[in-house]
Design a protein around this motif. Structure first.
Motif, PDB file in Angstrom:
ATOM      1  N   PHE A 230      16.603   7.254   8.381  1.00  0.00           N
ATOM      2  CA  PHE A 230      15.552   8.016   7.704  1.00  0.00           C
ATOM      3  C   PHE A 230      15.320   9.346   8.421  1.00  0.00           C
ATOM      4  O   PHE A 230      14.899   9.375   9.581  1.00  0.00           O
ATOM      5  N   TYR A 231      15.593  10.432   7.704  1.00  0.00           N
ATOM      6  CA  TYR A 231      15.470  11.767   8.297  1.00  0.00           C
ATOM      7  C   TYR A 231      14.044  12.066   8.751  1.00  0.00           C
ATOM      8  O   TYR A 231      13.837  12.638   9.828  1.00  0.00           O
ATOM      9  N   ASP A 232      13.052  11.703   7.945  1.00  0.00           N
ATOM     10  CA  ASP A 232      11.682  12.071   8.308  1.00  0.00           C
ATOM     11  C   ASP A 232      11.171  11.283   9.513  1.00  0.00           C
ATOM     12  O   ASP A 232      10.327  11.791  10.262  1.00  0.00           O
ATOM     13  N   ILE A 233      11.672  10.072   9.737  1.00  0.00           N
ATOM     14  CA  ILE A 233      11.304   9.348  10.961  1.00  0.00           C
ATOM     15  C   ILE A 233      11.938  10.035  12.164  1.00  0.00           C
ATOM     16  O   ILE A 233      11.295  10.243  13.196  1.00  0.00           O
ATOM     17  N   ARG A 234      13.200  10.395  12.020  1.00  0.00           N
ATOM     18  CA  ARG A 234      13.918  11.076  13.096  1.00  0.00           C
ATOM     19  C   ARG A 234      13.275  12.421  13.435  1.00  0.00           C
ATOM     20  O   ARG A 234      13.359  12.896  14.564  1.00  0.00           O
ATOM     21  N   THR A 235      12.624  13.024  12.465  1.00  0.00           N
ATOM     22  CA  THR A 235      12.064  14.363  12.632  1.00  0.00           C
ATOM     23  C   THR A 235      10.590  14.326  13.033  1.00  0.00           C
ATOM     24  O   THR A 235      10.206  14.869  14.077  1.00  0.00           O
ATOM     25  N   PHE A 236       9.763  13.696  12.211  1.00  0.00           N
ATOM     26  CA  PHE A 236       8.316  13.723  12.416  1.00  0.00           C
ATOM     27  C   PHE A 236       7.763  12.472  13.096  1.00  0.00           C
ATOM     28  O   PHE A 236       6.604  12.448  13.500  1.00  0.00           O
ATOM     29  N   GLY A 237       8.590  11.417  13.194  1.00  0.00           N
ATOM     30  CA  GLY A 237       8.084  10.155  13.705  1.00  0.00           C
ATOM     31  C   GLY A 237       7.369   9.377  12.617  1.00  0.00           C
ATOM     32  O   GLY A 237       7.214   9.840  11.481  1.00  0.00           O
ATOM     33  N   ALA A 238       6.910   8.160  12.953  1.00  0.00           N
ATOM     34  CA  ALA A 238       6.213   7.324  11.968  1.00  0.00           C
ATOM     35  C   ALA A 238       5.632   6.105  12.663  1.00  0.00           C
ATOM     36  O   ALA A 238       6.107   5.682  13.723  1.00  0.00           O
ATOM     37  N   VAL A 239       4.591   5.556  12.037  1.00  0.00           N
ATOM     38  CA  VAL A 239       4.061   4.252  12.431  1.00  0.00           C
ATOM     39  C   VAL A 239       4.669   3.245  11.467  1.00  0.00           C
ATOM     40  O   VAL A 239       4.386   3.263  10.276  1.00  0.00           O
ATOM     41  N   MET A 240       5.514   2.371  11.978  1.00  0.00           N
ATOM     42  CA  MET A 240       6.262   1.443  11.128  1.00  0.00           C
ATOM     43  C   MET A 240       5.846  -0.001  11.385  1.00  0.00           C
ATOM     44  O   MET A 240       6.656  -0.921  11.361  1.00  0.00           O
ATOM     45  N   THR A 241       4.559  -0.184  11.653  1.00  0.00           N
ATOM     46  CA  THR A 241       4.012  -1.501  11.915  1.00  0.00           C
ATOM     47  C   THR A 241       3.093  -1.897  10.780  1.00  0.00           C
ATOM     48  O   THR A 241       2.079  -1.241  10.546  1.00  0.00           O
ATOM     49  N   THR A 242       3.459  -2.929  10.032  1.00  0.00           N
ATOM     50  CA  THR A 242       2.620  -3.407   8.936  1.00  0.00           C
ATOM     51  C   THR A 242       2.458  -4.913   9.049  1.00  0.00           C
ATOM     52  O   THR A 242       3.379  -5.622   9.429  1.00  0.00           O
ATOM     53  N   PHE A 243       1.268  -5.380   8.736  1.00  0.00           N
ATOM     54  CA  PHE A 243       0.984  -6.806   8.802  1.00  0.00           C
ATOM     55  C   PHE A 243       0.336  -7.258   7.508  1.00  0.00           C
ATOM     56  O   PHE A 243      -0.747  -7.816   7.489  1.00  0.00           O
ATOM     57  N   VAL A 244       0.976  -6.946   6.403  1.00  0.00           N
ATOM     58  CA  VAL A 244       0.499  -7.354   5.088  1.00  0.00           C
ATOM     59  C   VAL A 244       1.488  -8.363   4.529  1.00  0.00           C
ATOM     60  O   VAL A 244       2.641  -8.029   4.237  1.00  0.00           O
ATOM     61  N   LYS A 245       1.045  -9.618   4.387  1.00  0.00           N
ATOM     62  CA  LYS A 245       1.885 -10.723   3.905  1.00  0.00           C
ATOM     63  C   LYS A 245       3.017 -10.994   4.896  1.00  0.00           C
ATOM     64  O   LYS A 245       3.023 -11.994   5.592  1.00  0.00           O
ATOM     65  N   ALA A 246       4.003 -10.114   4.959  1.00  0.00           N
ATOM     66  CA  ALA A 246       5.095 -10.296   5.910  1.00  0.00           C
ATOM     67  C   ALA A 246       4.852  -9.424   7.134  1.00  0.00           C
ATOM     68  O   ALA A 246       4.535  -8.248   7.007  1.00  0.00           O
ATOM     69  N   ALA A 247       4.975 -10.024   8.313  1.00  0.00           N
ATOM     70  CA  ALA A 247       4.700  -9.289   9.550  1.00  0.00           C
ATOM     71  C   ALA A 247       5.934  -8.490   9.951  1.00  0.00           C
ATOM     72  O   ALA A 247       6.731  -8.913  10.781  1.00  0.00           O
ATOM     73  N   LEU A 248       6.120  -7.334   9.325  1.00  0.00           N
ATOM     74  CA  LEU A 248       7.279  -6.483   9.608  1.00  0.00           C
ATOM     75  C   LEU A 248       6.868  -5.402  10.597  1.00  0.00           C
ATOM     76  O   LEU A 248       6.003  -4.575  10.303  1.00  0.00           O
ATOM     77  N   ASN A 249       7.487  -5.426  11.764  1.00  0.00           N
ATOM     78  CA  ASN A 249       7.136  -4.474  12.802  1.00  0.00           C
ATOM     79  C   ASN A 249       8.401  -3.751  13.256  1.00  0.00           C
ATOM     80  O   ASN A 249       9.238  -4.322  13.949  1.00  0.00           O
ATOM     81  N   CYS A 250       8.528  -2.492  12.830  1.00  0.00           N
ATOM     82  CA  CYS A 250       9.682  -1.679  13.234  1.00  0.00           C
ATOM     83  C   CYS A 250       9.316  -0.683  14.328  1.00  0.00           C
ATOM     84  O   CYS A 250      10.095   0.214  14.639  1.00  0.00           O
ATOM     85  N   GLY A 251       8.117  -0.817  14.882  1.00  0.00           N
ATOM     86  CA  GLY A 251       7.714   0.019  16.002  1.00  0.00           C
ATOM     87  C   GLY A 251       7.003   1.297  15.601  1.00  0.00           C
ATOM     88  O   GLY A 251       6.683   1.522  14.424  1.00  0.00           O
ATOM     89  N   GLN A 252       6.742   2.127  16.579  1.00  0.00           N
ATOM     90  CA  GLN A 252       6.114   3.429  16.380  1.00  0.00           C
ATOM     91  C   GLN A 252       6.961   4.491  17.064  1.00  0.00           C
ATOM     92  O   GLN A 252       7.462   4.264  18.165  1.00  0.00           O
ATOM     93  N   VAL A 253       7.118   5.612  16.401  1.00  0.00           N
ATOM     94  CA  VAL A 253       7.966   6.693  16.918  1.00  0.00           C
ATOM     95  C   VAL A 253       7.189   8.001  16.887  1.00  0.00           C
ATOM     96  O   VAL A 253       6.632   8.368  15.849  1.00  0.00           O
ATOM     97  N   ARG A 254       7.140   8.680  18.014  1.00  0.00           N
ATOM     98  CA  ARG A 254       6.578  10.036  18.049  1.00  0.00           C
ATOM     99  C   ARG A 254       7.718  11.009  17.839  1.00  0.00           C
ATOM    100  O   ARG A 254       8.636  11.088  18.661  1.00  0.00           O
ATOM    101  N   GLY A 255       7.666  11.738  16.752  1.00  0.00           N
ATOM    102  CA  GLY A 255       8.774  12.609  16.390  1.00  0.00           C
ATOM    103  C   GLY A 255       8.824  13.877  17.218  1.00  0.00           C
ATOM    104  O   GLY A 255       7.797  14.363  17.701  1.00  0.00           O
ATOM    105  N   PRO A 256      10.001  14.467  17.369  1.00  0.00           N
ATOM    106  CA  PRO A 256      10.137  15.704  18.146  1.00  0.00           C
ATOM    107  C   PRO A 256       9.581  16.941  17.439  1.00  0.00           C
ATOM    108  O   PRO A 256       9.321  17.955  18.083  1.00  0.00           O
TER     109      PRO A 256
END
Length: 298
Positions: free
Chosen positions: A116-142
């Motif tokens: 994902f280009y925008d994660i690589r660029t701006f970062g993202a919060v990829m932690t969600t706990f709705v129904k399925a506990a999918l946690n892809c971490g948090q990234v501070r973008g450059p």
């Protein structure tokens, strides 16, 4: 993927609006955002990043490595689940697999950055706990953007319009037109400042030279494929890029930003500006610290 960038950057974006609303405030009836103390117009970083994402999505069309994570109509969980599926993990097995592989969190995060280009660029919060506990971490973008602020105070105007589209049958029996309102700024020149960290690119997201050139093109063209009657005529007038010759930089960002001056061509003209031609933009390159070069695009 290509190697991460090796140089720190700061940049200044100058864009203008003519007879349009660059960024409406939903808490104020969608009127253009204005700093109440100074009268200067505001455009949020979120608004600008949306346009950069839209440009990348348009030109890359979901090519490998250039998909967009924060995208209209696509729930975040759907993209998170792809990382889990590709690494043969589920929300039920992830705890056990993390015990067997202590680096699994990093592998999931790196998968998201690579795809994902925008994660690589701006970062993202990829932690969600709705129904399925999918946690892809948090990234501070450059790449980070500040709010854009107009060079001079702006005066939002409310324009009344009429339309022949009648909403209901009962209304159609009583009238042939309806009234509406549009909010515009007759003219405003905005300045946005941004940062690119080579250190974060190397340590976390892998933001590359190819990604950087795409970012510059996205900034220059962010309004070209995102036209709207409500936003009027918007254009990026200039992109000024400061490049450091090392990863951590050679000078404070504020010194570089202060070298960019935007002033009225006729300083004695008391009337509000109505075109970009009434401004002059200068960069004092002679005052730049050693190790910093300037590139102007537009």
């Amino acid at each position: 993927m290509s190697e991460p960038i090796r140089n720190r950057y700061e940049f200044v974006v100058l864009f203008d609006v003519e007879n349009g609303n660059p960024n409406g405030d939903p808490d104020a009836g969608n009127m253009p955002r204005v700093d109440p103390e100074t009268g200067l117009g505001l455009v949020t970083d979120v608004c600008l990043k949306r346009k950069l994402r839209n440009y990348v999505e348009t030109v890359k069309e979901d090519a490998e490595g250039y998909r967009i994570y924060i995208k209209d109509g696509v729930p975040l969980n759907r993209s998170d689940a792809e990382a889990y599926a590709d690494l043969d993990v589920t929300d039920k097995t992830v705890k056990e697999k993390k015990k067997a592989d202590p680096n699994l969190d990093e592998k999931i995060r790196d998968w998201m950055c690579a795809n994902f280009y925008d994660i690589r660029t701006f970062g993202a919060v990829m932690t969600t706990f709705v129904k399925a506990a999918l946690n892809c971490g948090q990234v501070r973008g450059p790449v980070q953007l500040g709010f854009a602020r107009s060079v001079e105070p702006v005066m939002p105007q409310e324009v009344t319009v009429t339309r022949v589209a009648i909403t209901t049958e009962s209304d159609a029996e009583r009238k042939g037109t309806e009234m509406g309102r549009k909010y515009i700024i007759p003219y405003g020149l905005y300045r946005c400042e941004g940062y690119v960290s080579a250190n974060l690119a190397r340590k976390t997201t892998g933001f590359s030279e190819e990604d950087l050139e795409l970012l510059w093109q996205a900034i220059l063209n962010m309004f070209e494929h995102d036209r709207s009657a409500a936003r009027g005529k918007m254009a990026v007038r200039e992109l000024i890029i400061f490049k450091h010759d090392c990863e951590l930089g050679c000078a404070p960002a504020w010194k570089l930003f202060e070298s960019v001056k935007v002033e009225r061509t006729d300083k004695d003209d008391p009337t509000p500006a109505r075109s970009y031609g009434e401004y002059q933009v200068t960069v004092d390159e002679s005052a730049l610290p050693a190790g910093v070069t300037c590139r102007r695009m537009g």
